[in-house]
Every structure is written in structure tokens, then in C-alpha cells.
Write a protein that holds these residues in place. Structure first.
Motif, PDB file in Angstrom:
ATOM      1  N   GLU A  19       0.818  -1.216   0.000  1.00  0.00           N
ATOM      2  CA  GLU A  19       0.000   0.000   0.000  1.00  0.00           C
ATOM      3  C   GLU A  19       0.853   1.268   0.000  1.00  0.00           C
ATOM      4  OE1 GLU A  19      -3.222  -0.011   2.781  1.00  0.00           O
ATOM      5  OE2 GLU A  19      -3.660  -2.120   2.379  1.00  0.00           O
ATOM      6  N   ASP A  20       2.134   1.135   0.258  1.00  0.00           N
ATOM      7  CA  ASP A  20       3.061   2.270   0.243  1.00  0.00           C
ATOM      8  C   ASP A  20       4.361   1.801  -0.409  1.00  0.00           C
ATOM      9  OD1 ASP A  20       4.343   4.671   0.682  1.00  0.00           O
ATOM     10  OD2 ASP A  20       4.789   4.246   2.778  1.00  0.00           O
ATOM     11  N   PRO A  21       4.300   1.471  -1.715  1.00  0.00           N
ATOM     12  CA  PRO A  21       5.405   0.759  -2.357  1.00  0.00           C
ATOM     13  C   PRO A  21       6.561   1.603  -2.874  1.00  0.00           C
ATOM     14  CG  PRO A  21       3.646   1.066  -3.921  1.00  0.00           C
ATOM     15  CD  PRO A  21       3.164   1.630  -2.608  1.00  0.00           C
ATOM     16  N   GLY A  22       6.360   2.891  -3.034  1.00  0.00           N
ATOM     17  CA  GLY A  22       7.347   3.703  -3.739  1.00  0.00           C
ATOM     18  C   GLY A  22       8.502   4.163  -2.886  1.00  0.00           C
ATOM     19  N   PRO A  23       9.506   4.728  -3.543  1.00  0.00           N
ATOM     20  CA  PRO A  23      10.666   5.255  -2.824  1.00  0.00           C
ATOM     21  C   PRO A  23      10.303   6.488  -2.005  1.00  0.00           C
ATOM     22  CG  PRO A  23      10.878   5.647  -5.185  1.00  0.00           C
ATOM     23  CD  PRO A  23       9.628   4.851  -4.980  1.00  0.00           C
ATOM     24  N   ARG A  24      11.075   6.721  -0.965  1.00  0.00           N
ATOM     25  CA  ARG A  24      10.866   7.875  -0.096  1.00  0.00           C
ATOM     26  C   ARG A  24      11.981   8.898  -0.289  1.00  0.00           C
ATOM     27  NH1 ARG A  24       9.245   4.552   5.353  1.00  0.00           N
ATOM     28  NH2 ARG A  24       7.174   3.983   4.632  1.00  0.00           N
ATOM     29  N   PRO A  25      11.645  10.177  -0.197  1.00  0.00           N
ATOM     30  CA  PRO A  25      12.674  11.211  -0.328  1.00  0.00           C
ATOM     31  C   PRO A  25      13.740  11.049   0.756  1.00  0.00           C
ATOM     32  CG  PRO A  25      10.465  12.173  -0.354  1.00  0.00           C
ATOM     33  CD  PRO A  25      10.312  10.729   0.008  1.00  0.00           C
ATOM     34  N   ASP A  38      13.674  -8.323 -10.599  1.00  0.00           N
ATOM     35  CA  ASP A  38      14.025  -7.332 -11.616  1.00  0.00           C
ATOM     36  C   ASP A  38      13.111  -6.116 -11.534  1.00  0.00           C
ATOM     37  OD1 ASP A  38      15.460  -6.470 -13.981  1.00  0.00           O
ATOM     38  OD2 ASP A  38      13.621  -6.855 -15.088  1.00  0.00           O
ATOM     39  N   GLY A  39      13.720  -4.931 -11.513  1.00  0.00           N
ATOM     40  CA  GLY A  39      12.954  -3.690 -11.517  1.00  0.00           C
ATOM     41  C   GLY A  39      12.655  -3.143 -10.132  1.00  0.00           C
ATOM     42  N   LEU A  40      12.817  -3.953  -9.088  1.00  0.00           N
ATOM     43  CA  LEU A  40      12.589  -3.444  -7.738  1.00  0.00           C
ATOM     44  C   LEU A  40      13.755  -2.562  -7.323  1.00  0.00           C
ATOM     45  CD1 LEU A  40      11.240  -6.528  -5.749  1.00  0.00           C
ATOM     46  CD2 LEU A  40       9.954  -4.569  -6.574  1.00  0.00           C
ATOM     47  N   LEU A  41      13.503  -1.685  -6.387  1.00  0.00           N
ATOM     48  CA  LEU A  41      14.538  -0.861  -5.795  1.00  0.00           C
ATOM     49  C   LEU A  41      14.885  -1.438  -4.430  1.00  0.00           C
ATOM     50  CD1 LEU A  41      13.027   2.649  -6.602  1.00  0.00           C
ATOM     51  CD2 LEU A  41      14.773   1.395  -7.894  1.00  0.00           C
ATOM     52  N   LEU A  42      16.157  -1.368  -4.063  1.00  0.00           N
ATOM     53  CA  LEU A  42      16.616  -1.823  -2.754  1.00  0.00           C
ATOM     54  C   LEU A  42      17.117  -0.616  -1.988  1.00  0.00           C
ATOM     55  CD1 LEU A  42      17.302  -4.147  -0.798  1.00  0.00           C
ATOM     56  CD2 LEU A  42      19.559  -4.225  -1.903  1.00  0.00           C
ATOM     57  N   ASP A  43      16.566  -0.384  -0.805  1.00  0.00           N
ATOM     58  CA  ASP A  43      16.976   0.733   0.041  1.00  0.00           C
ATOM     59  C   ASP A  43      18.336   0.413   0.655  1.00  0.00           C
ATOM     60  OD1 ASP A  43      17.281   2.780   1.886  1.00  0.00           O
ATOM     61  OD2 ASP A  43      15.258   2.591   2.701  1.00  0.00           O
ATOM     62  N   ILE A  44      19.341   1.233   0.349  1.00  0.00           N
ATOM     63  CA  ILE A  44      20.678   1.043   0.894  1.00  0.00           C
ATOM     64  C   ILE A  44      21.081   2.203   1.794  1.00  0.00           C
ATOM     65  CG2 ILE A  44      21.433  -0.455  -0.974  1.00  0.00           C
ATOM     66  CD1 ILE A  44      23.000   2.046  -2.057  1.00  0.00           C
ATOM     67  N   THR A  45      20.124   2.964   2.245  1.00  0.00           N
ATOM     68  CA  THR A  45      20.389   4.099   3.116  1.00  0.00           C
ATOM     69  C   THR A  45      21.152   3.627   4.348  1.00  0.00           C
ATOM     70  OG1 THR A  45      18.332   5.115   2.376  1.00  0.00           O
ATOM     71  CG2 THR A  45      19.312   5.987   4.400  1.00  0.00           C
ATOM     72  N   GLY A  46      22.240   4.297   4.651  1.00  0.00           N
ATOM     73  CA  GLY A  46      23.025   3.967   5.835  1.00  0.00           C
ATOM     74  C   GLY A  46      24.033   2.850   5.636  1.00  0.00           C
ATOM     75  N   ARG A  47      24.042   2.228   4.483  1.00  0.00           N
ATOM     76  CA  ARG A  47      25.017   1.169   4.209  1.00  0.00           C
ATOM     77  C   ARG A  47      26.213   1.758   3.481  1.00  0.00           C
ATOM     78  NH1 ARG A  47      21.461  -4.060   2.287  1.00  0.00           N
ATOM     79  NH2 ARG A  47      19.986  -4.001   4.002  1.00  0.00           N
ATOM     80  N   THR A  48      27.389   1.274   3.822  1.00  0.00           N
ATOM     81  CA  THR A  48      28.612   1.740   3.175  1.00  0.00           C
ATOM     82  C   THR A  48      28.923   0.854   1.972  1.00  0.00           C
ATOM     83  OG1 THR A  48      30.085   0.311   4.440  1.00  0.00           O
ATOM     84  CG2 THR A  48      29.507   2.456   5.435  1.00  0.00           C
TER      85      THR A  48
END
Length: 90
Positions: A19-25, A38-48
């Protein structure tokens, strides 16, 4: 998976609620290329880069091993914005 399913997955973030699938600012993402995610985004925020150097094993029911299986994705050489599918694991 048919082309309609593939279109539904594009632009969605792996692991996010449908219900809230999109990327966040303010978050950092890489695109998963090939394989079952394929085509999905992976959140890597905070990862080096060191954290992500060997890639990731992401739980999915869409891969070769079904429920409990994982899809393996590794950083694309020369393009850290994309992770390429490297295979499936149980």
C-alpha cells in the motif's frame, strides 16, 4: 510471472508494504536488474560500499527455490546504482 506482474513490481521498493510501495525522499536506492526481483529498488540508506561489496541475498518466493529461497544480487562493476542478479539460493 507475466508482463503484467513485472509492470506492477517496477519502481517498487523491496520489502515495502504494497500500500506504500514507492521510494521515499532522502533515501538511497539501487535498482535490482534481472532475476525474480528485476525492476525493484533496494533501500541502501546507511550502508557503506564495504557493507554492499559482496552483494545481498534477498528473501523471495519468486525464485527457483520458492518459499524460503533467496535471490542473490551483486553490485554491477562500474555502476554502483545497479545490482545484477547472480542466481538463486535455498
Amino acid at each position: 510471472m507475466d508482463s503484467e506482474d513485472e509492470q506492477l513490481l517496477r519502481g517498487r521498493v523491496y520489502g515495502r508494504d504494497h500500500e506504500d510501495p514507492g521510494p521515499r525522499p532522502g533515501q538511497r536506492y539501487v535498482e535490482l536488474v534481472g532475476g525474480p526481483l528485476d525492476g525493484l529498488l533496494l533501500d541502501i540508506t546507511g550502508r557503506t560500499p564495504d557493507d554492499m561489496g559482496a552483494g545481498v541475498a534477498l528473501a523471495t518466493e519468486l525464485g527457483r527455490f520458492g518459499a524460503g529461497g533467496r535471490a542473490i544480487y551483486a553490485p554491477r562493476p562500474g555502476d554502483r546504482r545497479r545490482f545484477d542478479w547472480a542466481g538463486d539460493a535455498p
